[in-house]
Design an enzyme around this catalytic site. Structure first.
Site, PDB file in Angstrom:
ATOM      1  N   HIS A 155       5.109 -29.456  18.678  1.00  0.00           N
ATOM      2  CA  HIS A 155       5.217 -30.380  19.811  1.00  0.00           C
ATOM      3  C   HIS A 155       5.889 -31.684  19.374  1.00  0.00           C
ATOM      4  O   HIS A 155       5.322 -32.787  19.505  1.00  0.00           O
ATOM      5  CB  HIS A 155       3.838 -30.673  20.403  1.00  0.00           C
ATOM      6  CG  HIS A 155       3.246 -29.501  21.145  1.00  0.00           C
ATOM      7  ND1 HIS A 155       3.673 -29.122  22.396  1.00  0.00           N
ATOM      8  CD2 HIS A 155       2.259 -28.639  20.798  1.00  0.00           C
ATOM      9  CE1 HIS A 155       2.972 -28.073  22.799  1.00  0.00           C
ATOM     10  NE2 HIS A 155       2.116 -27.750  21.841  1.00  0.00           N
TER      11      HIS A 155
ATOM     12  N   THR B  94       4.756 -24.110  28.487  1.00  0.00           N
ATOM     13  CA  THR B  94       4.797 -22.724  28.002  1.00  0.00           C
ATOM     14  C   THR B  94       5.358 -21.803  29.080  1.00  0.00           C
ATOM     15  O   THR B  94       6.198 -20.933  28.803  1.00  0.00           O
ATOM     16  CB  THR B  94       3.388 -22.275  27.592  1.00  0.00           C
ATOM     17  OG1 THR B  94       2.903 -23.142  26.556  1.00  0.00           O
ATOM     18  CG2 THR B  94       3.407 -20.852  27.075  1.00  0.00           C
TER      19      THR B  94
ATOM     20  N   THR C 168       6.312 -19.612  40.447  1.00  0.00           N
ATOM     21  CA  THR C 168       5.050 -19.494  41.167  1.00  0.00           C
ATOM     22  C   THR C 168       4.241 -20.767  40.971  1.00  0.00           C
ATOM     23  O   THR C 168       4.114 -21.258  39.848  1.00  0.00           O
ATOM     24  CB  THR C 168       4.240 -18.286  40.679  1.00  0.00           C
ATOM     25  OG1 THR C 168       5.048 -17.112  40.796  1.00  0.00           O
ATOM     26  CG2 THR C 168       2.973 -18.115  41.498  1.00  0.00           C
TER      27      THR C 168
END
Length: 610
Positions: free
Chosen positions: A290, A240, A457
């Site tokens: 998915h 995501t 990050t």
């Protein structure tokens, strides 16, 4: 009309109220004005002003006479006539209020005096401390105990200059970037931004042997053409976050249009109303929730070009990408997600043109969801799709009969699934690892020649990391996901080898560019030298046309020096290149171009550089 109590007390002898006297007031500051006016109009004004006490705004302190509520004693005037006390003429409540007001006024003045003296003592001590520091720094310019006027002015100037510089710096550069730049001046050099996120060394010992074609993944992605990026999103692998990076954090000629409140973004090609990205945040779950490798490879072409005739369909290149994660962390994260009520019932699991039957794929729970299930119950279900999910979603299920477990033995089935997943992963255009966010960003940028706006990050604290398990449970989870464990080990080795290969290739290209720049500068130098030498020879010949060039020793000497300089430059450059090439590839022979001599190489390099 009666006077206030403070005025009566200041005048000493009691006075009778006069006609036209000022009205009664409770303000202590107005009492002093009334005292001054009455004292000036009476005999003995000087004595009255002396007895009035401190001037306006100055408190008597605790040594002043207490203000009594009893009437003042009557005293005789100059004529000897007794007069009524002025303070006694006021009502009792009025006198009490005036008494409280005067007392508060004295306490406030005392507090102000104490604060003033405290600040003065603090300033005095600070002055001595600064004097000591200043004397140690600048030597005899100031003494430790007492600073002269010159040192005070110099210290004040330095302090004001420092404050002015800080204010100007904050005004010119108030952001966090400048704060980081300020910190860099006092910190150590910046570390490698692509150092391993797990704080281990960037170098590792490879376990698998991959060819150059497996390591060099550079896709000629034409976003203006018909190529398409297909993102295979595996549950709980950080897909995501990566999917949001693709639609919101990438530099494009025509960025994706993302509206507030909508999950999907419009990612059109420049000048076309056609998408270049097939993912959850661009086209939605067009092939099912998915969808795995088996579903995407058969569904994506039909969805993208389903309305067109087969003869009119363009020859597209489908570039598949995905993200993998450590199997134990991914398994625990999926269990926590199922505990919160996730079911993924919308997943189609289409294989070979049909979904699996209830006998081929039984359910692990009977209700609407599996919320609140303990970890032991989650691990005990033999039909749980969380077991070896990454291998199952990356392999071609048609090779093992889809979800029919009776087609082949379990051991052979697992081997086929693992080999298929490894092959598909190796031939994918790109794959990343959740545990290496910065390296994932670097490899994607080098593979597709597309840059992200802001760096990725690395989040080391996740829901899975908050789950405390013992060694026995961890071994059981690894046993349930033994195929995923082997696939992840293979993927991590390939991923780090690709990263190391791309970094070395980048360093070699930068070194080659510096060598070409040096050749270019040498060529420029030789060209200017030849031109100046030719001009000098033409001028000398024009001046002495009858002189033989062979008879001019100076000209021959300059030509010999020039030839020696050319030979030395070419030999030094060729030797240096040979040493560098031997360092890069010790087993390879030096190239022919590195052994060439003369000015033709330099002229050719100049033309090539231009």
């Amino acid at each position: 009309m009666a006077l206030p109590a403070c005025a009566a007390r200041a005048l000493g002898p009691p006075l009778q109220p006069e006609r036209g006297a000022p009205a009664r007031t409770t303000c202590p500051r107005r009492h002093s004005r009334v005292e001054a006016e009455l004292a000036a109009s009476r005999p003995g004004a000087v004595a009255a002003s002396v007895r009035a006490g401190p001037p306006r705004g100055v408190s008597r302190g605790f040594n002043s006479q207490p203000l009594l509520d009893e009437p003042l004693k009557a005293s005789s005037s100059v004529a000897g006539a007794a007069r009524t006390p002025l303070f006694a003429l006021l009502p009792r409540g009025r006198r009490r209020r005036m008494h409280d007001l005067r007392r508060r006024w004295d306490l406030g003045s005392l507090c102000r005096a104490l604060l003033t003296r405290g600040l003065a003592a603090l300033g005095h001590s600070l002055k001595h401390v600064l004097g000591a520091i200043f004397s140690k720094i600048f030597g005899p310019l100031a003494s430790v105990g007492n600073m002269d006027e010159k040192s005070n002015k110099l210290l004040l100037a330095l302090v004001m200059l420092f404050l002015f510089a800080v204010i100007v710096l904050q005004y010119v550069c108030p952001g966090t970037e400048c704060q980081l730049l300020r910190l860099q001046a006092f910190s150590s050099p910046m570390p490698d931004p692509y150092r391993s996120e797990d704080e281990s060394s960037a170098r590792f010992v490879p376990r698998y042997n991959f060819s150059r074609g497996d390591l060099l993944r550079k896709v000629d992605f034409d976003i203006k053409g018909d190529d398409l990026i297909v993102f295979l999103h595996i549950q709980k692998t950080g897909g995501t976050t990566f999917g949001r990076h693709l639609v919101r954090n990438i530099q494009l000629e025509q960025p994706c249009e993302c509206r507030v409140g909508q999950k999907k973004c419009t990612c059109h090609r420049p000048g076309k109303r056609e998408t270049w990205l097939f993912s959850r945040f661009s086209t939605g779950w067009s092939c099912g929730l998915h969808a795995d490798w088996t579903e995407l490879t058969s569904c994506v072409p039909a969805v993208v070009d389903g309305k067109r005739d087969a003869r009119l369909r363009p020859s597209r290149n489908f570039h598949y990408i995905t993200i993998l994660r450590d199997p134990v962390s991914r398994y625990l994260s999926e269990w926590r997600h199922v505990q919160r009520g996730a079911t993924w019932k919308a997943s189609l699991h289409v294989c070979d043109g049909r979904p699996p039957t209830s006998e081929e794929l039984p359910s692990c729970y009977t209700g609407d969801d599996w919320s609140g299930c303990p970890l032991k119950e989650f691990m005990d279900c033999p039909y749980n799709l969380a077991n070896n999910r990454q291998v199952r979603m990356l392999s071609d299920l048609t090779l093992v009969g889809c979800y029919n477990l009776s087609v082949m033995p379990e051991k052979q089935r697992n081997k086929v699934l693992l080999e298929s997943a490894k092959s598909n992963l190796k031939h994918m255009a790109f794959f990343g690892l959740t545990e290496f966010q910065r390296k994932t960003q670097y490899l994607f940028e080098k593979t597709f020649n597309m840059n992200f706006i802001s760096p990725f990050t690395q989040y080391n604290t996740t829901r899975a990391s908050s789950v405390e398990i013992n060694e026995e449970i961890q071994k059981r989870i690894e046993g349930l996901n033994f195929l995923d464990m082997e696939l992840y080990s293979y993927a991590k080795d390939l991923f780090l080898q690709r990263y190391q290969f791309m970094r070395q290739k980048e360093h070699q290209e930068a070194r080659q560019k510096r060598q070409e720049q040096r050749k270019f500068l040498k060529g420029r130098f030789l060209q200017t030298h030849f031109q100046s030498q030719g001009q000098s020879q033409s001028q000398s010949q024009s001046q002495n046309p009858s002189q033989n060039p062979s008879q001019n020793p100076n000209l021959n000497a300059s030509q010999n020096v020039t030839q020696n300089l050319i030979q030395n430059l070419t030999q030094n450059s060729s030797q240096k290149e040979n040493r560098e090439s031997q360092k890069q590839s010790p087993g390879q022979e030096p190239s022919d171009g590195s052994a060439s001599n003369g000015t033709n190489d330099y002229i050719g390099s100049v033309e090539k550089w231009r």
